[in-house]
Design a protein around this motif. Structure first.
Motif, PDB file in Angstrom:
ATOM      1  N   LYS A  65       0.833  -1.212   0.000  1.00 10.55           N
ATOM      2  CA  LYS A  65       0.000   0.000   0.000  1.00 10.55           C
ATOM      3  C   LYS A  65       0.865   1.259   0.000  1.00 10.55           C
ATOM      4  N   THR A  66       1.894   1.252  -0.825  1.00 11.59           N
ATOM      5  CA  THR A  66       2.843   2.360  -0.842  1.00 11.59           C
ATOM      6  C   THR A  66       3.161   2.770  -2.270  1.00 11.59           C
ATOM      7  N   VAL A  67       3.272   4.064  -2.457  1.00  6.69           N
ATOM      8  CA  VAL A  67       3.673   4.622  -3.745  1.00  6.69           C
ATOM      9  C   VAL A  67       4.968   5.412  -3.527  1.00  6.69           C
ATOM     10  N   PHE A  68       5.891   5.291  -4.459  1.00  4.34           N
ATOM     11  CA  PHE A  68       7.195   5.919  -4.320  1.00  4.34           C
ATOM     12  C   PHE A  68       7.417   6.952  -5.428  1.00  4.34           C
ATOM     13  N   LEU A  69       8.281   7.911  -5.122  1.00  2.00           N
ATOM     14  CA  LEU A  69       8.729   8.848  -6.133  1.00  2.00           C
ATOM     15  C   LEU A  69      10.248   8.982  -5.997  1.00  2.00           C
ATOM     16  N   GLN A  70      10.961   8.386  -6.931  1.00  2.00           N
ATOM     17  CA  GLN A  70      12.414   8.514  -6.966  1.00  2.00           C
ATOM     18  C   GLN A  70      12.750   9.770  -7.737  1.00  2.00           C
ATOM     19  N   MET A  71      13.481  10.678  -7.102  1.00  2.00           N
ATOM     20  CA  MET A  71      13.803  11.955  -7.712  1.00  2.00           C
ATOM     21  C   MET A  71      15.310  12.086  -7.848  1.00  2.00           C
ATOM     22  N   ASN A  72      15.781  12.165  -9.070  1.00  2.00           N
ATOM     23  CA  ASN A  72      17.206  12.310  -9.354  1.00  2.00           C
ATOM     24  C   ASN A  72      17.468  13.648 -10.024  1.00  2.00           C
ATOM     25  N   SER A  73      18.732  14.028 -10.042  1.00  2.00           N
ATOM     26  CA  SER A  73      19.151  15.280 -10.696  1.00  2.00           C
ATOM     27  C   SER A  73      18.280  16.452 -10.250  1.00  2.00           C
ATOM     28  N   LEU A  74      18.076  16.556  -8.968  1.00  2.00           N
ATOM     29  CA  LEU A  74      17.203  17.602  -8.432  1.00  2.00           C
ATOM     30  C   LEU A  74      17.794  18.977  -8.683  1.00  2.00           C
ATOM     31  N   ASN A  75      16.919  19.929  -8.898  1.00  2.57           N
ATOM     32  CA  ASN A  75      17.339  21.316  -9.060  1.00  2.57           C
ATOM     33  C   ASN A  75      16.467  22.201  -8.165  1.00  2.57           C
ATOM     34  N   PRO A  76      16.884  23.434  -7.937  1.00  3.65           N
ATOM     35  CA  PRO A  76      16.139  24.304  -7.000  1.00  3.65           C
ATOM     36  C   PRO A  76      14.666  24.482  -7.368  1.00  3.65           C
ATOM     37  N   GLU A  77      14.320  24.360  -8.636  1.00  4.08           N
ATOM     38  CA  GLU A  77      12.913  24.491  -9.052  1.00  4.08           C
ATOM     39  C   GLU A  77      12.049  23.333  -8.568  1.00  4.08           C
ATOM     40  N   ASP A  78      12.685  22.275  -8.075  1.00  8.26           N
ATOM     41  CA  ASP A  78      11.937  21.141  -7.526  1.00  8.26           C
ATOM     42  C   ASP A  78      11.555  21.357  -6.068  1.00  8.26           C
ATOM     43  N   THR A  79      12.000  22.439  -5.482  1.00  3.71           N
ATOM     44  CA  THR A  79      11.690  22.735  -4.083  1.00  3.71           C
ATOM     45  C   THR A  79      10.192  22.921  -3.884  1.00  3.71           C
ATOM     46  N   GLY A  80       9.684  22.351  -2.804  1.00  2.00           N
ATOM     47  CA  GLY A  80       8.275  22.496  -2.486  1.00  2.00           C
ATOM     48  C   GLY A  80       7.829  21.430  -1.508  1.00  2.00           C
ATOM     49  N   VAL A  81       6.563  21.477  -1.159  1.00  2.00           N
ATOM     50  CA  VAL A  81       5.970  20.429  -0.342  1.00  2.00           C
ATOM     51  C   VAL A  81       5.331  19.413  -1.284  1.00  2.00           C
ATOM     52  N   TYR A  82       5.691  18.178  -1.103  1.00  2.00           N
ATOM     53  CA  TYR A  82       5.212  17.097  -1.967  1.00  2.00           C
ATOM     54  C   TYR A  82       4.109  16.321  -1.249  1.00  2.00           C
ATOM     55  N   TYR A  83       3.023  16.104  -1.965  1.00  2.00           N
ATOM     56  CA  TYR A  83       1.871  15.387  -1.446  1.00  2.00           C
ATOM     57  C   TYR A  83       1.530  14.232  -2.383  1.00  2.00           C
ATOM     58  N   CYS A  84       0.867  13.227  -1.842  1.00  2.00           N
ATOM     59  CA  CYS A  84       0.273  12.216  -2.700  1.00  2.00           C
ATOM     60  C   CYS A  84      -1.224  12.177  -2.416  1.00  2.00           C
ATOM     61  N   ASN A  85      -1.953  11.720  -3.382  1.00  2.00           N
ATOM     62  CA  ASN A  85      -3.402  11.627  -3.231  1.00  2.00           C
ATOM     63  C   ASN A  85      -3.940  10.734  -4.320  1.00  2.00           C
ATOM     64  N   ALA A  86      -5.123  10.235  -4.107  1.00  2.00           N
ATOM     65  CA  ALA A  86      -5.817   9.497  -5.152  1.00  2.00           C
ATOM     66  C   ALA A  86      -6.139  10.460  -6.295  1.00  2.00           C
ATOM     67  N   ALA A  87      -6.107   9.944  -7.494  1.00  2.00           N
ATOM     68  CA  ALA A  87      -6.384  10.760  -8.672  1.00  2.00           C
ATOM     69  C   ALA A  87      -7.454  10.088  -9.521  1.00  2.00           C
ATOM     70  N   ARG A  88      -8.268  10.898 -10.164  1.00  2.00           N
ATOM     71  CA  ARG A  88      -9.346  10.358 -10.984  1.00  2.00           C
ATOM     72  C   ARG A  88      -8.792   9.680 -12.234  1.00  2.00           C
ATOM     73  N   ASN A  89      -7.689  10.181 -12.703  1.00  2.00           N
ATOM     74  CA  ASN A  89      -7.025   9.607 -13.867  1.00  2.00           C
ATOM     75  C   ASN A  89      -5.582  10.099 -13.855  1.00  2.00           C
ATOM     76  N   LEU A  90      -4.811   9.724 -14.869  1.00  2.00           N
ATOM     77  CA  LEU A  90      -3.398  10.081 -14.896  1.00  2.00           C
ATOM     78  C   LEU A  90      -3.153  11.581 -14.984  1.00  2.00           C
ATOM     79  N   TYR A  91      -4.140  12.346 -15.398  1.00  2.00           N
ATOM     80  CA  TYR A  91      -3.944  13.776 -15.664  1.00  2.00           C
ATOM     81  C   TYR A  91      -4.713  14.660 -14.689  1.00  2.00           C
TER      82      TYR A  91
END
Length: 118
Positions: free
Chosen positions: A74-100
């Motif tokens: 029951k876990t979803v992962f996000l592997q983040m490589n080559s991070l840059n300052p524009e990636d700064t923020g609070v990251y959340y996960c949630n159910a989505a109605r579709n991929l978009y």
């Protein structure tokens, strides 16, 4: 209603990597999205994954981020490589109605802070 708890954020230098985890309180019979909210900006969809493992990425993270899921855990992962300052923020996960789905549905958790220094 499934609740999500995010973890794995932190402070990293530009070019570094982080792996975020999203633990669900119930079965993952949903498409799940990772979202982020940068300071002063609206929350945006970063990546999403269906039960059948189809994926979608925002153009800005393609080739750098990888979303995956372990339905048994029951876990979803996000592997983040080559991070840059524009990636700064609070990251959340949630159910989505579709991929978009940029809005998600269900309750939003506390998120996990990602800070990328230059």
């Amino acid at each position: 209603q499934v609740l999500f708890v995010e973890s794995g954020g932190g402070l990293v230098q530009a070019g570094g990597s982080l792996r975020l985890s999203c633990a669900a309180s119930g079965s993952l019979f949903y498409t799940v999205g990772w979202y982020r909210q940068a300071p002063g900006k609206q929350r945006e969809l970063v990546a999403s994954i269906t039960e059948g493992l189809s994926t979608h990425y925002q153009d800005a993270v393609k080739g750098r981020f990888t979303i995956s899921r372990d339905n048994a855990k029951k876990t979803v992962f996000l592997q983040m490589n080559s991070l840059n300052p524009e990636d700064t923020g609070v990251y959340y996960c949630n159910a989505a109605r579709n991929l978009y789905d940029w809005t998600g549905f269900g309750s939003w958790g506390q998120g996990t802070q990602v800070t990328v220094s230059s």
